[in-house]
Design an enzyme around this catalytic site. Structure first.
Site, PDB file in Angstrom:
ATOM      1  CG  ASN A  10      -1.769   1.194   1.360  1.00 33.06           C
ATOM      2  OD1 ASN A  10      -1.803   2.022   0.462  1.00 33.06           O
ATOM      3  ND2 ASN A  10      -2.473   1.306   2.475  1.00 33.06           N
ATOM      4  CD1 TRP A  11       3.311   1.003  -3.084  1.00 36.02           C
ATOM      5  CD2 TRP A  11       3.313   2.297  -4.919  1.00 36.02           C
ATOM      6  NE1 TRP A  11       3.928   0.300  -4.103  1.00 36.02           N
ATOM      7  CE2 TRP A  11       3.950   1.075  -5.238  1.00 36.02           C
ATOM      8  CE3 TRP A  11       3.197   3.264  -5.925  1.00 36.02           C
ATOM      9  CZ2 TRP A  11       4.462   0.797  -6.506  1.00 36.02           C
ATOM     10  CZ3 TRP A  11       3.706   2.990  -7.190  1.00 36.02           C
ATOM     11  CH2 TRP A  11       4.332   1.773  -7.477  1.00 36.02           C
ATOM     12  CE  LYS A  12      -0.188   3.076   4.790  1.00 35.67           C
ATOM     13  NZ  LYS A  12      -0.053   3.123   6.242  1.00 35.67           N
ATOM     14  CG  HIS A  96      -5.645   1.810   5.269  1.00 36.72           C
ATOM     15  ND1 HIS A  96      -5.230   2.728   6.216  1.00 36.72           N
ATOM     16  CD2 HIS A  96      -4.631   0.931   5.115  1.00 36.72           C
ATOM     17  CE1 HIS A  96      -4.004   2.395   6.606  1.00 36.72           C
ATOM     18  NE2 HIS A  96      -3.622   1.318   5.956  1.00 36.72           N
ATOM     19  CD  GLU A  98      -2.893   5.312   6.772  1.00 38.22           C
ATOM     20  OE1 GLU A  98      -2.886   5.367   5.532  1.00 38.22           O
ATOM     21  OE2 GLU A  98      -1.985   4.758   7.436  1.00 38.22           O
ATOM     22  CD  GLU A 168      -3.326  -2.549   7.148  1.00 35.88           C
ATOM     23  OE1 GLU A 168      -2.282  -2.823   6.563  1.00 35.88           O
ATOM     24  OE2 GLU A 168      -3.901  -1.453   7.039  1.00 35.88           O
ATOM     25  N   GLY A 174       2.836   1.983  10.825  1.00 36.24           N
ATOM     26  CA  GLY A 174       3.785   3.080  10.702  1.00 36.24           C
ATOM     27  C   GLY A 174       4.509   3.415  11.988  1.00 36.24           C
ATOM     28  CB  SER A 214       5.581  -2.264  11.790  1.00 33.12           C
ATOM     29  OG  SER A 214       5.189  -0.946  12.122  1.00 33.12           O
ATOM     30  N   GLY A 235       2.957  -1.158   4.215  1.00 31.49           N
ATOM     31  CA  GLY A 235       3.061   0.259   3.885  1.00 31.49           C
ATOM     32  C   GLY A 235       4.508   0.645   3.585  1.00 31.49           C
ATOM     33  N   GLY A 236       5.190   1.177   4.603  1.00 33.39           N
ATOM     34  CA  GLY A 236       6.532   1.734   4.427  1.00 33.39           C
ATOM     35  C   GLY A 236       7.499   0.838   3.671  1.00 33.39           C
TER      36      GLY A 236
HETATM   37  P1  13P Z   1       3.273   0.119   7.648  1.00 33.49           P
HETATM   38  O1  13P Z   1       3.737  -1.146   6.998  1.00 33.49           O
HETATM   39  O2  13P Z   1       4.023   1.336   7.185  1.00 33.49           O
HETATM   40  O3  13P Z   1       3.171  -0.013   9.134  1.00 33.49           O
HETATM   41  O4  13P Z   1       1.754   0.373   7.117  1.00 33.49           O
HETATM   42  C1  13P Z   1       0.837  -0.650   7.206  1.00 33.49           C
HETATM   43  C2  13P Z   1      -0.353  -0.257   6.446  1.00 33.49           C
HETATM   44  O5  13P Z   1      -1.097   0.625   6.846  1.00 33.49           O
HETATM   45  C3  13P Z   1      -0.629  -0.948   5.166  1.00 33.49           C
HETATM   46  O6  13P Z   1      -1.902  -0.662   4.699  1.00 33.49           O
END
Ligand code: 13P
Length: 251
Positions: A10-12, A96, A98, A168, A174, A214, A235-236
Site C-alpha cells: 500500500n503505497w499510500k 483502511h 486512515e 491491521e 507506521g 510494520s 506500507g513503508g
Molecule cells: P506500515 O507497513 O508502514 O506499518 O503500514 C501498514 C499499512 O497501513 C498498510 O496498509
C-alpha cells in the site's frame, strides 16, 4: 484447503509518477513467481502506467487504494470502479484505518463500496483492526467483529468468497511496533472463526487473511509462517524495491 498467499503493498500517498513507475518495474525485475501473489496498491495517478508496465507479469497485480460508492456523475474528485477496471487494476483496498479515521468512512459506506467493487468484478482487500485503546481494553475481537459485520456480512456466500481481508492493528501501522506473530495469529484465527460461523468452514478456510502493521523483511517470514496469516499488507517497506522483493520472497 489451500488459499492464496499475498504480499500486498500500500503505497499510500507516496511516490511521484516517475518514482512509482520505477518502483513497479524494479519489483518486476527483482522477483519471479513463487506461488504467491504480489499486489501493488498505487495512487490513482499511477494506476494505468503501472498496470501497463506489469501486463506481462504472471505474479504481480495492481490495486487502487479507494473508490467511489457511486457509479458515475457529479462527484467532483471521486474515482469510479469503472475507471479503475478500465485501466486494468483488479483489486481495491477498502476500509483502511486512515480512510476510516481521516475521511470518516463508516461501516455502512464501506458496505456500499464493497458492493460496488464486487459488482464490477474487482476484488476488495477489506481492512479491519483496532486502535491501541481497544487492544488495551481487551475488546479487540468484538471491535473487529463489528467492522466485519458492518462492512461485509451483508454479502451472500458466493460474493463473500471473493473477499481478501487485511487485519491491521492501528497501533502497529507506521509505528515500527509490529504485532507479535502470536498476536497476529490469535487475532486472525479469531477472524477466521467468525467467518466460519457466518459462512461455514469451507469459505473461512478459503479466505486469504493478511496482516498489516510494520511488516519488514526481518519479520515477514515469521509472521507469514503463522497458520492463519496468509501474507501481508505492507506500507513503508513496500516503497523500497529491495525490501518489498524480500518480503515477497518470505513465503
Ligand atoms: P506500515 O507497513 O508502514 O506499518 O503500514 C501498514 C499499512 O497501513 C498498510 O496498509
Amino acid at each position: 484447503m489451500s488459499r492464496l498467499k499475498i504480499a500486498a503493498g500500500n503505497w499510500k500517498m507516496n511516490k511521484t509518477f516517475e518514482e512509482g513507475l520505477e518502483l513497479a518495474k524494479s519489483l518486476s525485475e527483482k522477483t519471479s513467481a513463487n506461488g504467491a501473489l504480489m499486489i501493488l496498491g498505487t495512487p490513482f495517478i499511477h494506476l494505468k502506467s503501472v498496470c501497463d508496465a506489469l501486463k506481462d507479469s504472471d505474479h504481480i497485480k495492481v490495486a487502487a487504494q479507494n473508490c467511489s460508492q457511486e457509479i458515475s456523475g457529479a462527484y467532483t474528485g471521486e474515482t469510479s470502479v469503472d475507471m479503475i477496471a478500465s485501466v486494468g487494476a483488479e483489486y481495491v483496498i477498502l476500509g483502511h484505518s486512515e480512510r476510516r479515521e481521516y475521511f470518516k468512512e463508516s461501516d455502512a459506506l464501506l458496505a456500499s463500496k464493497t458492493d460496488r467493487v464486487l459488482a464490477k468484478g474487482l476484488i476488495p482487500i477489506f481492512c479491519c483492526g483496532e486502535p491501541l485503546s481497544i487492544r488495551e481494553a481487551g475488546t479487540h475481537v468484538a471491535h473487529v467483529k463489528a467492522q466485519l459485520e458492518g462492512g461485509l456480512f451483508h454479502l451472500d456466500e458466493d460474493s463473500f468468497s471473493k473477499i481478501v481481508i487485511a487485519y491491521e492493528p492501528i497501533w502497529a501501522i507506521g509505528t515500527g511496533v509490529t504485532a507479535s506473530p502470536e498476536q497476529a495469529q490469535e487475532m486472525q484465527k479469531a477472524i477466521r472463526d467468525l467467518l466460519a460461523e457466518k459462512y461455514g468452514k469451507d469459505v473461512a478456510e478459503g479466505t486469504s487473511i493478511l496482516y498489516g502493521g510494520s511488516v519488514k523483511p526481518g519479520n515477514a517470514k515469521e509472521l507469514f509462517s503463522q497458520p492463519d496469516v496468509d501474507g501481508g499488507l505492507v506500507g513503508g517497506a513496500s516503497l523500497k524495491a529491495d525490501d518489498f522483493a524480500a518480503i515477497y520472497g518470505s513465503f
